[in-house]
Design a protein around this motif. Structure first.
Motif, mmCIF file in Angstrom:
data_model
loop_
_atom_site.group_PDB
_atom_site.id
_atom_site.type_symbol
_atom_site.label_atom_id
_atom_site.label_comp_id
_atom_site.label_asym_id
_atom_site.label_seq_id
_atom_site.Cartn_x
_atom_site.Cartn_y
_atom_site.Cartn_z
ATOM 1 N N UNK A 142 -64.602 41.335 -43.602
ATOM 2 C CA UNK A 142 -63.337 41.077 -44.289
ATOM 3 C C UNK A 142 -62.130 41.199 -43.362
ATOM 4 N N UNK A 143 -62.368 41.204 -42.064
ATOM 5 C CA UNK A 143 -61.289 41.366 -41.091
ATOM 6 C C UNK A 143 -60.265 40.240 -41.183
ATOM 7 N N UNK A 144 -60.729 39.045 -41.479
ATOM 8 C CA UNK A 144 -59.849 37.884 -41.524
ATOM 9 C C UNK A 144 -60.122 37.090 -42.802
ATOM 10 N N UNK A 145 -59.070 36.539 -43.363
ATOM 11 C CA UNK A 145 -59.205 35.686 -44.539
ATOM 12 C C UNK A 145 -58.711 34.287 -44.187
ATOM 13 N N UNK A 146 -59.454 33.261 -44.571
ATOM 14 C CA UNK A 146 -59.018 31.901 -44.289
ATOM 15 C C UNK A 146 -57.673 31.581 -44.951
ATOM 16 N N UNK A 147 -56.927 30.693 -44.306
ATOM 17 C CA UNK A 147 -55.640 30.256 -44.848
ATOM 18 C C UNK A 147 -55.659 28.806 -45.301
ATOM 19 N N UNK A 148 -56.706 28.065 -44.914
ATOM 20 C CA UNK A 148 -56.771 26.651 -45.295
ATOM 21 C C UNK A 148 -58.183 26.108 -45.121
ATOM 22 N N UNK A 149 -58.414 24.984 -45.768
ATOM 23 C CA UNK A 149 -59.685 24.257 -45.677
ATOM 24 C C UNK A 149 -59.422 22.960 -44.927
ATOM 25 N N UNK B 174 -56.504 36.129 -34.205
ATOM 26 C CA UNK B 174 -56.951 34.743 -34.036
ATOM 27 C C UNK B 174 -55.770 33.770 -34.095
ATOM 28 N N UNK B 175 -55.963 32.613 -33.504
ATOM 29 C CA UNK B 175 -54.947 31.562 -33.537
ATOM 30 C C UNK B 175 -54.827 30.967 -34.934
ATOM 31 N N UNK B 176 -55.958 30.874 -35.621
ATOM 32 C CA UNK B 176 -55.992 30.425 -37.009
ATOM 33 C C UNK B 176 -57.316 30.844 -37.613
ATOM 34 N N UNK B 177 -57.358 30.823 -38.940
ATOM 35 C CA UNK B 177 -58.581 31.161 -39.670
ATOM 36 C C UNK B 177 -58.760 30.084 -40.723
ATOM 37 N N UNK B 178 -59.805 29.279 -40.568
ATOM 38 C CA UNK B 178 -60.005 28.115 -41.434
ATOM 39 C C UNK B 178 -61.443 28.019 -41.894
ATOM 40 N N UNK B 179 -61.618 27.259 -42.957
ATOM 41 C CA UNK B 179 -62.946 26.900 -43.443
ATOM 42 C C UNK B 179 -63.109 25.412 -43.169
ATOM 43 N N UNK B 180 -64.096 25.055 -42.356
ATOM 44 C CA UNK B 180 -64.354 23.658 -42.024
ATOM 45 C C UNK B 180 -65.527 23.141 -42.845
ATOM 46 N N UNK B 181 -65.325 21.986 -43.460
ATOM 47 C CA UNK B 181 -66.337 21.375 -44.307
ATOM 48 C C UNK B 181 -66.931 20.110 -43.687
ATOM 49 N N UNK C 59 -70.323 24.984 -45.354
ATOM 50 C CA UNK C 59 -69.087 25.045 -44.571
ATOM 51 C C UNK C 59 -69.221 26.082 -43.461
ATOM 52 N N UNK C 60 -68.226 26.103 -42.569
ATOM 53 C CA UNK C 60 -68.144 27.059 -41.468
ATOM 54 C C UNK C 60 -66.811 27.795 -41.596
ATOM 55 N N UNK C 61 -66.856 29.029 -42.060
ATOM 56 C CA UNK C 61 -65.662 29.871 -42.135
ATOM 57 C C UNK C 61 -65.536 30.572 -40.797
ATOM 58 N N UNK C 62 -64.406 30.337 -40.097
ATOM 59 C CA UNK C 62 -64.309 30.844 -38.743
ATOM 60 C C UNK C 62 -62.879 31.232 -38.367
ATOM 61 N N UNK D 52 -61.342 19.207 -43.436
ATOM 62 C CA UNK D 52 -62.424 18.237 -43.648
ATOM 63 C C UNK D 52 -63.032 18.332 -45.059
ATOM 64 N N UNK D 53 -62.179 18.572 -46.057
ATOM 65 C CA UNK D 53 -62.694 18.675 -47.429
ATOM 66 C C UNK D 53 -63.230 17.340 -47.944
#
Length: 130
Positions: A98-105, A20-27, A39-42, A107-108
């Motif tokens: 568990x293939x990908x882990x978010x690196x940042x959040x 992926x280009x990035x892995x983030x959690x959007x709030x 939230x949307x972990x994607x 819209x907190x």
């Protein structure tokens, strides 16, 4: 690397090629409403890296993004950029959740006050700074 996933009922299956280009959690509030979750972990991929089989429906949640879900069971799968560039794939619909882990959040500033973020990841009040 090829990773696969699908919806709850199995009617929709997808493949994501490469990393992926990035892995983030959007709030953001739109993601909260669209996902029915705080939230949307994607994982974000170029749309050309994704292949999807099965019947999906789309809902335009904004001018820029369609939310894509299984027509049969309603599983929320993707946030699809309408300009044909990127797609956010829900982390929980990959076969290996568990293939990908978010690196940042992101819209907190819009997260629920009761949600505590203590995972040590970088947090941005809005989108990623340019």
């Amino acid at each position: 690397m090829m990773r696969e996933g699908g919806c709850l009922c199995g009617a929709v299956r997808f493949k994501a090629e490469g990393e992926p280009l990035n892995v983030r959690v959007c709030h953001c509030r739109l993601c909260q409403k669209a996902m029915g979750s705080p939230f949307f972990a994607r994982a974000q991929f170029d749309q050309r890296a994704l292949s999807v089989e099965g019947e999906t429906e789309r809902h335009a949640s904004s001018e820029a993004i369609d939310r894509v879900f299984c027509k049969r069971c309603g599983t929320r799968l993707f946030a699809w950029r309408r300009n044909g560039t990127l797609a956010g794939v829900s982390l929980s619909v990959f076969d290996d959740r568990n293939a990908f882990a978010p690196t940042e959040h992101i819209w907190v500033s819009e997260k629920p006050v009761w949600l505590k973020l203590d995972d040590g990841l970088v947090q941005y009040p809005g989108t990623i700074p340019a």
